[in-house]
Enzyme design. Structure first.
Site, PDB file in Angstrom:
ATOM      1  N   ASP A 128      14.400  -1.465   0.416  1.00  0.00           N
ATOM      2  CA  ASP A 128      15.129  -1.632   1.673  1.00  0.00           C
ATOM      3  C   ASP A 128      16.065  -2.836   1.491  1.00  0.00           C
ATOM      4  O   ASP A 128      17.125  -2.714   0.882  1.00  0.00           O
ATOM      5  CB  ASP A 128      14.061  -1.824   2.763  1.00  0.00           C
ATOM      6  CG  ASP A 128      14.613  -1.892   4.163  1.00  0.00           C
ATOM      7  OD1 ASP A 128      15.311  -0.965   4.562  1.00  0.00           O
ATOM      8  OD2 ASP A 128      14.341  -2.866   4.873  1.00  0.00           O
ATOM      9  N   PHE A 152      14.065   4.642   9.919  1.00  0.00           N
ATOM     10  CA  PHE A 152      12.694   4.211   9.657  1.00  0.00           C
ATOM     11  C   PHE A 152      11.866   5.454   9.341  1.00  0.00           C
ATOM     12  O   PHE A 152      11.832   6.401  10.120  1.00  0.00           O
ATOM     13  CB  PHE A 152      12.106   3.457  10.848  1.00  0.00           C
ATOM     14  CG  PHE A 152      10.894   2.670  10.457  1.00  0.00           C
ATOM     15  CD1 PHE A 152      11.028   1.427   9.845  1.00  0.00           C
ATOM     16  CD2 PHE A 152       9.623   3.188  10.644  1.00  0.00           C
ATOM     17  CE1 PHE A 152       9.907   0.708   9.438  1.00  0.00           C
ATOM     18  CE2 PHE A 152       8.497   2.472  10.243  1.00  0.00           C
ATOM     19  CZ  PHE A 152       8.645   1.235   9.636  1.00  0.00           C
ATOM     20  N   VAL A 153      11.229   5.449   8.176  1.00  0.00           N
ATOM     21  CA  VAL A 153      10.512   6.643   7.729  1.00  0.00           C
ATOM     22  C   VAL A 153       9.018   6.375   7.579  1.00  0.00           C
ATOM     23  O   VAL A 153       8.591   5.226   7.404  1.00  0.00           O
ATOM     24  CB  VAL A 153      11.090   7.188   6.401  1.00  0.00           C
ATOM     25  CG1 VAL A 153      12.513   7.674   6.593  1.00  0.00           C
ATOM     26  CG2 VAL A 153      11.014   6.140   5.290  1.00  0.00           C
ATOM     27  N   ARG A 157       0.798  -1.184   0.000  1.00  0.00           N
ATOM     28  CA  ARG A 157       0.000   0.000   0.000  1.00  0.00           C
ATOM     29  C   ARG A 157       0.853   1.267   0.000  1.00  0.00           C
ATOM     30  O   ARG A 157       0.385   2.341  -0.287  1.00  0.00           O
ATOM     31  CB  ARG A 157      -0.887  -0.004   1.265  1.00  0.00           C
ATOM     32  CG  ARG A 157      -2.097  -0.905   1.132  1.00  0.00           C
ATOM     33  CD  ARG A 157      -2.822  -1.067   2.443  1.00  0.00           C
ATOM     34  NE  ARG A 157      -2.308  -2.234   3.153  1.00  0.00           N
ATOM     35  CZ  ARG A 157      -2.735  -2.556   4.387  1.00  0.00           C
ATOM     36  NH1 ARG A 157      -3.596  -1.796   5.027  1.00  0.00           N
ATOM     37  NH2 ARG A 157      -2.283  -3.648   4.984  1.00  0.00           N
ATOM     38  N   GLY A 158       2.125   1.106   0.339  1.00  0.00           N
ATOM     39  CA  GLY A 158       2.987   2.264   0.588  1.00  0.00           C
ATOM     40  C   GLY A 158       3.162   3.231  -0.563  1.00  0.00           C
ATOM     41  O   GLY A 158       3.527   4.388  -0.354  1.00  0.00           O
ATOM     42  N   ARG A 217       0.433   7.359   7.276  1.00  0.00           N
ATOM     43  CA  ARG A 217       0.481   7.363   5.804  1.00  0.00           C
ATOM     44  C   ARG A 217       0.047   8.708   5.228  1.00  0.00           C
ATOM     45  O   ARG A 217       0.395   9.058   4.112  1.00  0.00           O
ATOM     46  CB  ARG A 217      -0.467   6.303   5.231  1.00  0.00           C
ATOM     47  CG  ARG A 217      -0.029   4.870   5.437  1.00  0.00           C
ATOM     48  CD  ARG A 217      -0.891   3.959   4.556  1.00  0.00           C
ATOM     49  NE  ARG A 217      -0.850   2.571   4.983  1.00  0.00           N
ATOM     50  CZ  ARG A 217       0.072   1.681   4.605  1.00  0.00           C
ATOM     51  NH1 ARG A 217       1.027   2.042   3.782  1.00  0.00           N
ATOM     52  NH2 ARG A 217       0.034   0.437   5.040  1.00  0.00           N
ATOM     53  N   GLU A 260       7.439   1.627  -6.614  1.00  0.00           N
ATOM     54  CA  GLU A 260       7.640   1.140  -5.245  1.00  0.00           C
ATOM     55  C   GLU A 260       7.900   2.333  -4.323  1.00  0.00           C
ATOM     56  O   GLU A 260       8.431   3.351  -4.760  1.00  0.00           O
ATOM     57  CB  GLU A 260       8.831   0.153  -5.271  1.00  0.00           C
ATOM     58  CG  GLU A 260       9.403  -0.290  -3.942  1.00  0.00           C
ATOM     59  CD  GLU A 260       8.498  -1.191  -3.122  1.00  0.00           C
ATOM     60  OE1 GLU A 260       7.348  -0.813  -2.884  1.00  0.00           O
ATOM     61  OE2 GLU A 260       8.982  -2.254  -2.680  1.00  0.00           O
ATOM     62  N   ASP A 261       7.520   2.204  -3.059  1.00  0.00           N
ATOM     63  CA  ASP A 261       7.779   3.311  -2.143  1.00  0.00           C
ATOM     64  C   ASP A 261       9.241   3.334  -1.685  1.00  0.00           C
ATOM     65  O   ASP A 261       9.938   4.329  -1.853  1.00  0.00           O
ATOM     66  CB  ASP A 261       6.805   3.287  -0.941  1.00  0.00           C
ATOM     67  CG  ASP A 261       6.836   1.967  -0.158  1.00  0.00           C
ATOM     68  OD1 ASP A 261       7.475   0.992  -0.624  1.00  0.00           O
ATOM     69  OD2 ASP A 261       6.216   1.896   0.919  1.00  0.00           O
ATOM     70  N   ASP A 308       3.848   3.831   6.015  1.00  0.00           N
ATOM     71  CA  ASP A 308       3.289   3.693   7.364  1.00  0.00           C
ATOM     72  C   ASP A 308       4.277   3.141   8.382  1.00  0.00           C
ATOM     73  O   ASP A 308       5.294   2.535   8.031  1.00  0.00           O
ATOM     74  CB  ASP A 308       2.101   2.725   7.341  1.00  0.00           C
ATOM     75  CG  ASP A 308       2.557   1.275   7.176  1.00  0.00           C
ATOM     76  OD1 ASP A 308       3.255   0.989   6.189  1.00  0.00           O
ATOM     77  OD2 ASP A 308       2.235   0.440   8.052  1.00  0.00           O
TER      78      ASP A 308
HETATM   79  P1  IMP Z   1      12.230  -4.748   1.202  1.00  0.00           P
HETATM   80  O1  IMP Z   1      11.573  -5.957   0.644  1.00  0.00           O
HETATM   81  O2  IMP Z   1      13.051  -5.044   2.413  1.00  0.00           O
HETATM   82  O3  IMP Z   1      13.001  -3.958   0.158  1.00  0.00           O
HETATM   83  O4  IMP Z   1      11.084  -3.836   1.787  1.00  0.00           O
HETATM   84  C1  IMP Z   1      10.319  -3.036   1.040  1.00  0.00           C
HETATM   85  C2  IMP Z   1       9.086  -2.627   1.799  1.00  0.00           C
HETATM   86  O5  IMP Z   1       9.322  -2.528   3.199  1.00  0.00           O
HETATM   87  C3  IMP Z   1       8.663  -1.248   1.361  1.00  0.00           C
HETATM   88  O6  IMP Z   1       7.793  -1.322   0.255  1.00  0.00           O
HETATM   89  C4  IMP Z   1       7.971  -0.721   2.592  1.00  0.00           C
HETATM   90  O7  IMP Z   1       6.620  -1.092   2.577  1.00  0.00           O
HETATM   91  C5  IMP Z   1       8.666  -1.418   3.730  1.00  0.00           C
HETATM   92  N1  IMP Z   1       9.643  -0.514   4.359  1.00  0.00           N
HETATM   93  C6  IMP Z   1      10.976  -0.491   4.188  1.00  0.00           C
HETATM   94  N2  IMP Z   1      11.548   0.487   4.895  1.00  0.00           N
HETATM   95  C7  IMP Z   1      10.529   1.134   5.533  1.00  0.00           C
HETATM   96  C8  IMP Z   1      10.482   2.286   6.392  1.00  0.00           C
HETATM   97  O8  IMP Z   1      11.477   2.943   6.724  1.00  0.00           O
HETATM   98  N3  IMP Z   1       9.236   2.645   6.822  1.00  0.00           N
HETATM   99  C9  IMP Z   1       8.106   1.955   6.474  1.00  0.00           C
HETATM  100  N4  IMP Z   1       8.105   0.913   5.655  1.00  0.00           N
HETATM  101  C10 IMP Z   1       9.321   0.486   5.190  1.00  0.00           C
END
Ligand code: IMP
Length: 181
Positions: free
Chosen positions: A105, A154-155, A45-46, A167, A101-102, A161
């Site tokens: 990470d 963490f943002v 949803r981000g 959000r 993508e938001d 969210d």
């Molecule tokens: P990844 O699979 O570890 O790359 O994670 C990606 C997803 O983790 C993103 O689409 C976000 O929904 C969530 N995420 C990663 N970092 C943060 C953060 O700092 N705040 C909130 N959600 C995060």
């Protein structure tokens, strides 16, 4: 369990985000200049706020579709195991696709989604992420366009969210815990 108390410090203002989206949109238009219409696939949803802003800035034909993948649950750590909770509705074979993508990470989510969508044989598949935390990466994935590189913080806000909260903030903010744990 009640939330640890926290405050939110502005990291990237709404104005800065808007200016960057304008720049990125010109680059995306150039990349897809030979296409009549692209399919924008937003990762729920981000990215819902980012998608809304970027499609309104793009001066090309767009279809909008959504895909929901889970990796974070309600916590602050990736589970590293990506599940598709909701697939896109449309066909993408032979089409031009932009995945939105938001945050990238660890990279597991984007990596998984790219593999899934590539298996459906689009003509061209490109990716954009509003935020990138390169220091957290555990996969080789990199988005084609990145709004902002950020440190390992963490943002929240602008669609993103913390356990389903914050959000609706118009800016990207950094979570700062105010207890002394
Ligand atoms: P990844 O699979 O570890 O790359 O994670 C990606 C997803 O983790 C993103 O689409 C976000 O929904 C969530 N995420 C990663 N970092 C943060 C953060 O700092 N705040 C909130 N959600 C995060």
């Amino acid at each position: 369990m009640p939330h640890r108390p926290y405050e939110i410090d502005v990291m990237i203002s709404a104005k800065t985000i808007a200016a960057r989206i304008e720049e990125l949109s010109r680059e995306i238009e150039a990349e897809f200049s030979d296409t009549d219409k692209i399919v924008v696939v937003g990762l729920l949803r981000g990215s819902f706020v980012f998608i809304a802003d970027i499609v309104r800035e793009l001066d090309i034909g767009v279809e909008v579709d959504f895909l929901e993948a889970s990796s974070y649950g309600d916590g602050m750590e990736s589970s590293r195991e990506v599940r598709i909770l909701k697939d896109i509705r449309g066909q993408i074979e032979g089409r031009d696709v932009l995945v939105v993508e938001d945050i990238v990470d660890t990279g597991y989510t984007l990596d998984h989604v790219i593999n899934l969508l590539e298996s459906r044989k689009p003509r061209k598949l490109r990716t954009i992420a509003l935020l990138d935390k390169p220091s957290r990466r555990e996969t080789g994935v990199r988005a084609d366009w990145i709004g902002f590189e950020i440190p390992d913080e963490f943002v929240v806000g602008y669609g993103i969210d913390f356990a389903q909260r914050n959000r609706n903030l118009p800016f990207i903010g950094k979570v700062r815990f105010t207890d002394d744990q």
